[in-house]
Design a protein around this motif. Sequence first.
Motif, PDB file in Angstrom:
ATOM      1  N   ASP A  60      -5.959  23.546  69.543  1.00 34.58           N
ATOM      2  CA  ASP A  60      -5.850  24.995  69.362  1.00 34.58           C
ATOM      3  C   ASP A  60      -4.950  25.339  68.156  1.00 34.58           C
ATOM      4  OD1 ASP A  60      -6.794  27.494  70.063  1.00 34.58           O
ATOM      5  OD2 ASP A  60      -5.106  27.935  71.392  1.00 34.58           O
ATOM      6  N   THR A  61      -5.191  24.596  67.050  1.00 31.52           N
ATOM      7  CA  THR A  61      -4.458  24.840  65.815  1.00 31.52           C
ATOM      8  C   THR A  61      -5.440  24.948  64.652  1.00 31.52           C
ATOM      9  OG1 THR A  61      -4.200  22.480  65.315  1.00 31.52           O
ATOM     10  CG2 THR A  61      -2.428  23.521  66.594  1.00 31.52           C
ATOM     11  N   ILE A  62      -4.950  25.528  63.559  1.00 28.08           N
ATOM     12  CA  ILE A  62      -5.705  25.528  62.308  1.00 28.08           C
ATOM     13  C   ILE A  62      -4.783  24.967  61.232  1.00 28.08           C
ATOM     14  CG2 ILE A  62      -7.235  27.446  62.908  1.00 28.08           C
ATOM     15  CD1 ILE A  62      -5.405  29.270  61.210  1.00 28.08           C
ATOM     16  N   ASP A  63      -5.363  24.286  60.281  1.00 27.96           N
ATOM     17  CA  ASP A  63      -4.597  23.754  59.161  1.00 27.96           C
ATOM     18  C   ASP A  63      -5.107  24.450  57.903  1.00 27.96           C
ATOM     19  OD1 ASP A  63      -3.152  22.363  57.297  1.00 27.96           O
ATOM     20  OD2 ASP A  63      -3.664  20.379  58.072  1.00 27.96           O
ATOM     21  N   ILE A  64      -4.231  25.243  57.281  1.00 27.62           N
ATOM     22  CA  ILE A  64      -4.664  26.048  56.125  1.00 27.62           C
ATOM     23  C   ILE A  64      -4.374  25.374  54.787  1.00 27.62           C
ATOM     24  CG2 ILE A  64      -4.465  28.218  57.403  1.00 27.62           C
ATOM     25  CD1 ILE A  64      -1.840  28.725  55.796  1.00 27.62           C
ATOM     26  N   ILE A  98      -0.990  25.718  61.944  1.00 32.36           N
ATOM     27  CA  ILE A  98      -0.520  26.866  62.726  1.00 32.36           C
ATOM     28  C   ILE A  98      -1.113  26.798  64.127  1.00 32.36           C
ATOM     29  CG2 ILE A  98      -0.503  29.395  62.885  1.00 32.36           C
ATOM     30  CD1 ILE A  98      -0.907  29.415  59.806  1.00 32.36           C
ATOM     31  N   SER A  99      -0.269  26.939  65.121  1.00 32.43           N
ATOM     32  CA  SER A  99      -0.721  26.961  66.511  1.00 32.43           C
ATOM     33  C   SER A  99      -1.242  28.355  66.845  1.00 32.43           C
ATOM     34  CB  SER A  99       0.435  26.607  67.442  1.00 32.43           C
ATOM     35  OG  SER A  99       0.020  26.781  68.784  1.00 32.43           O
ATOM     36  N   VAL A 118       0.704  34.740  56.143  1.00 33.63           N
ATOM     37  CA  VAL A 118      -0.563  34.503  56.836  1.00 33.63           C
ATOM     38  C   VAL A 118      -0.744  35.570  57.911  1.00 33.63           C
ATOM     39  CG1 VAL A 118      -1.933  32.847  58.169  1.00 33.63           C
ATOM     40  CG2 VAL A 118      -0.263  32.016  56.483  1.00 33.63           C
ATOM     41  N   ALA A 119      -1.927  36.186  57.925  1.00 30.68           N
ATOM     42  CA  ALA A 119      -2.290  37.134  58.982  1.00 30.68           C
ATOM     43  C   ALA A 119      -3.540  36.583  59.666  1.00 30.68           C
ATOM     44  CB  ALA A 119      -2.563  38.514  58.398  1.00 30.68           C
ATOM     45  N   ILE A 120      -3.461  36.421  60.972  1.00 31.27           N
ATOM     46  CA  ILE A 120      -4.591  35.872  61.733  1.00 31.27           C
ATOM     47  C   ILE A 120      -5.081  36.931  62.705  1.00 31.27           C
ATOM     48  CG2 ILE A 120      -5.331  34.054  63.318  1.00 31.27           C
ATOM     49  CD1 ILE A 120      -3.189  32.268  62.123  1.00 31.27           C
ATOM     50  N   ASP A 151       1.076  37.671  62.656  1.00 33.76           N
ATOM     51  CA  ASP A 151       1.500  37.382  61.289  1.00 33.76           C
ATOM     52  C   ASP A 151       2.470  36.214  61.285  1.00 33.76           C
ATOM     53  OD1 ASP A 151       0.057  39.526  60.199  1.00 33.76           O
ATOM     54  OD2 ASP A 151       1.693  40.924  60.569  1.00 33.76           O
ATOM     55  N   TYR A 152       2.417  35.424  60.213  1.00 39.63           N
ATOM     56  CA  TYR A 152       3.293  34.272  60.042  1.00 39.63           C
ATOM     57  C   TYR A 152       3.835  34.277  58.617  1.00 39.63           C
ATOM     58  CZ  TYR A 152       0.771  32.563  64.142  1.00 39.63           C
ATOM     59  OH  TYR A 152       0.215  32.444  65.376  1.00 39.63           O
ATOM     60  N   GLU A 153       5.081  33.882  58.480  1.00 37.94           N
ATOM     61  CA  GLU A 153       5.683  33.660  57.171  1.00 37.94           C
ATOM     62  C   GLU A 153       6.043  32.187  57.106  1.00 37.94           C
ATOM     63  OE1 GLU A 153       8.957  36.334  56.640  1.00 37.94           O
ATOM     64  OE2 GLU A 153       7.655  38.102  56.693  1.00 37.94           O
ATOM     65  N   LEU A 154       5.346  31.467  56.230  1.00 38.92           N
ATOM     66  CA  LEU A 154       5.552  30.027  56.113  1.00 38.92           C
ATOM     67  C   LEU A 154       6.231  29.707  54.788  1.00 38.92           C
ATOM     68  CD1 LEU A 154       1.978  28.866  57.228  1.00 38.92           C
ATOM     69  CD2 LEU A 154       3.988  29.175  58.667  1.00 38.92           C
ATOM     70  N   MET A 155       6.949  28.603  54.755  1.00 35.39           N
ATOM     71  CA  MET A 155       7.543  28.095  53.523  1.00 35.39           C
ATOM     72  C   MET A 155       7.019  26.680  53.349  1.00 35.39           C
ATOM     73  SD  MET A 155       9.447  29.038  51.023  1.00 35.39           S
ATOM     74  CE  MET A 155      10.403  30.426  51.605  1.00 35.39           C
ATOM     75  N   TRP A 156       6.344  26.448  52.227  1.00 36.23           N
ATOM     76  CA  TRP A 156       5.717  25.147  51.988  1.00 36.23           C
ATOM     77  C   TRP A 156       6.417  24.450  50.832  1.00 36.23           C
ATOM     78  CZ3 TRP A 156       0.506  24.241  49.154  1.00 36.23           C
ATOM     79  CH2 TRP A 156       0.039  22.949  49.401  1.00 36.23           C
TER      80      TRP A 156
END
Length: 188
Positions: free
Chosen positions: A119-123, A8-9, A50-52, A22-27
Amino acid sequence: MSERPLEISLRDLSRSPGSMRDYELMWEVPEDLGTSIMRVAPGSELPIDVAITSVDDGVLVRVHADVDLEGECVRCLDEVHRHHSVDIDELFFEPKAAQRLRQENDEEADDFLTISAKDTIDIESIVRDGIVTLMEDRPLCKPDCQGLCPGCGEKWEDLPEDHEHVVIDPRLAGLAGLFDQLSHQDEN
């Protein structure tokens, strides 16, 4: 599919403490999400919320997902299905803050999750950890599962109460034949 689908950037997140996004991801679930006993169906789509939130030294990441696990009962080999909610809270530190904390606490580099130089995170790793900890190492289809008959391999609960297999040790087979002869003579 992206090489890192759960990256996520943070470029559009204000770094003022308390700022949220907030992000809604589909994995698409990879082949290796599970253990030899239980797993999430490979290729299935897993929605992840995801809530950051920006905090002083990084970001607080809150992850929620509803996951369906599948496996096999260790006693009777029937399919086992479990539904779980996964909730994860994790801090990702700015690189300089993580370095400062390591020096202050004299801890190893792997102890802190950090925001990348891009400037990203990998969850992905925290999602995997959250899901794998829900997997049972000895799943049962039901708590009182009786398992399989060792003689014929049928489920005990499907067999009559008087079901049995007489197994004679090959070393004693001659005696069993003699016993049958003696029993037959007694009947006559």
